[in-house]
Design an enzyme around this catalytic site. Structure first.
Site, mmCIF file in Angstrom:
data_model
loop_
_atom_site.group_PDB
_atom_site.id
_atom_site.type_symbol
_atom_site.label_atom_id
_atom_site.label_comp_id
_atom_site.label_asym_id
_atom_site.label_seq_id
_atom_site.Cartn_x
_atom_site.Cartn_y
_atom_site.Cartn_z
ATOM 1 N N ARG A 1 0.859 -1.183 0.000
ATOM 2 C CA ARG A 1 0.000 0.000 0.000
ATOM 3 C C ARG A 1 0.896 1.234 0.000
ATOM 4 N NH1 ARG A 1 -3.435 -2.950 -1.322
ATOM 5 N NH2 ARG A 1 -5.523 -3.278 -0.462
ATOM 6 N N GLU B 1 -4.584 7.153 -4.863
ATOM 7 C CA GLU B 1 -4.799 6.442 -6.128
ATOM 8 C C GLU B 1 -6.111 6.872 -6.747
ATOM 9 O OE1 GLU B 1 -4.333 2.228 -5.488
ATOM 10 O OE2 GLU B 1 -2.294 2.468 -4.786
ATOM 11 N N HIS C 1 -1.479 -0.155 -9.707
ATOM 12 C CA HIS C 1 -2.052 -1.103 -8.745
ATOM 13 C C HIS C 1 -2.596 -2.355 -9.448
ATOM 14 C CE1 HIS C 1 -3.885 -1.260 -4.441
ATOM 15 N NE2 HIS C 1 -3.626 -2.478 -4.886
HETATM 16 C C1 GLV Z 1 -4.998 -5.453 -3.632
HETATM 17 O O1 GLV Z 1 -4.231 -4.586 -3.415
HETATM 18 C C2 GLV Z 1 -5.659 -6.204 -2.621
HETATM 19 O O2 GLV Z 1 -5.581 -5.841 -1.440
HETATM 20 O O3 GLV Z 1 -6.297 -7.207 -2.974
#
Ligand code: GLV
Length: 320
Positions: free
Chosen positions: A238, A267, A286
């Protein structure tokens, strides 16, 4: 009467059909745009189940509006977008989707590590932009991966899968975690270290820890200063775990060599963000779990969790 469910993004048809079989479904029909908070505020009032993504901020104020919500099914392994304490207090079940995305996310993490180390994005742009005049000895030279030292921060499922990939490259594996993982240490010849030691010794520092108040800004100026000048930081966990301002300074001062980032404090990251101006940053949007098979499995698992909770059965993965 069927339970009512709100789905916060257009999902693949087969997943919608599965939920519709058992529930009255309303859905935000957009594929690439998150549902506005104001819409969610209205929708949440009279639903029994919420199927959401990590793009939705399910905070206390939102939960205060829910009159009959039983379950929040998050289509992600991370759940930092949800106020877990508030949900727990209200007796709302929260579920997530671990397991099914482990290998895919470890693949992306290792791919990002390799891409950053060997400057693949820069090299491809160099060629496509007509800059390749001749092969030359030190042109686009990067860092070696095989036999290098990798330091993994966090040692959950995805981290362990990353370590397995690292072992295949004969890397020296260090890790830092809240608890020791003795059997993995043995299996992967992996060594536990304190964070400072890991930062000082690693050629690649990979962040694989959940985002919590404790890990917010865990990697900031002081930690970056411990890293080698030739070291590469990889973050697929993150964004908030790394202080982006401090990272920018470290990268421009060349006190670390490069960064590979799949996640950002905010994001989507603004295309004007200073980090994106740097050649020694590889940035992707991401996509850790983004293989077709895995995203379908995540959606399926999130739907199963939702339906089980709505039918008073124990979901496959309960957070609270
Ligand atoms: C993606 O970042 C998730 O947490 O699945």
């Amino acid at each position: 009467m069927k339970p009512t469910v709100y789905i916060t993004r257009k999902l693949p048809d087969e997943i919608i059909a599965k939920v519709e079989k058992h529930c009255d479904v309303r859905m935000w029909e957009e594929m690439d745009k998150p549902v506005p908070y104001e819409v969610l505020e209205k929708e949440i009032e009279y639903i029994d189940g919420l199927f959401c993504l990590l793009t939705e901020s399910v905070d206390k104020a939102l939960l205060d509006k829910a009159k009959q919500l039983k379950v929040i099914s998050n289509m992600a392994v991370g759940y930092n977008n949800i106020d877990i304490d508030a949900a727990k207090e209200k007796g709302i079940t929260v579920t997530n989707t671990p397991g099914v995305l482990t290998e895919t996310t470890a693949d992306l993490t290792f791919a990002l590590l390799m891409t950053t180390a060997r400057r693949l994005v820069e090299a491809s742009d160099f060629l496509k932009n007509g800059k390749w005049q001749s092969w030359s000895p030190m042109q686009l030279t990067g860092q070696d991966i095989y036999g290098a030292t990798i330091g993994i921060i966090g040692m959950g499922r995805i981290a362990a899968s990353l370590a397995k990939r690292a072992k295949g490259f004969d890397m020296n594996i260090l890790y830092y975690n809240r608890s020791r993982k003795f059997s993995l240490e043995k299996e992967l010849s992996m060594q536990y270290t304190e964070l400072e030691d890991l930062l000082k010794r690693s050629d690649f520092v990979c962040i694989m820890t959940p985002y919590t108040p404790d890990t917010k800004n865990m990697i900031a100026a002081k930690e970056l200063a411990f890293m080698k000048k030739t070291a590469i930081l990889i973050n697929t966990a993150r964004g908030g775990i790394v202080n982006e301002e401090d990272l920018y300074k470290a990268l421009t001062a060349k006190s670390i060599w490069a960064a590979g980032l799949d996640v950002f404090e905010e994001e989507p990251i603004s295309i004007y963000h200073r980090l994106l101006t740097l050649d020694n940053v590889v940035a992707v949007p991401h996509i850790g779990s983004a293989s077709i098979k895995t995203r379908l499995k995540m959606a399926e698992l999130a739907a199963d969790n939702l339906l089980l909770a709505l039918h008073n059965q124990t979901p496959k993965h309960v957070v609270v």
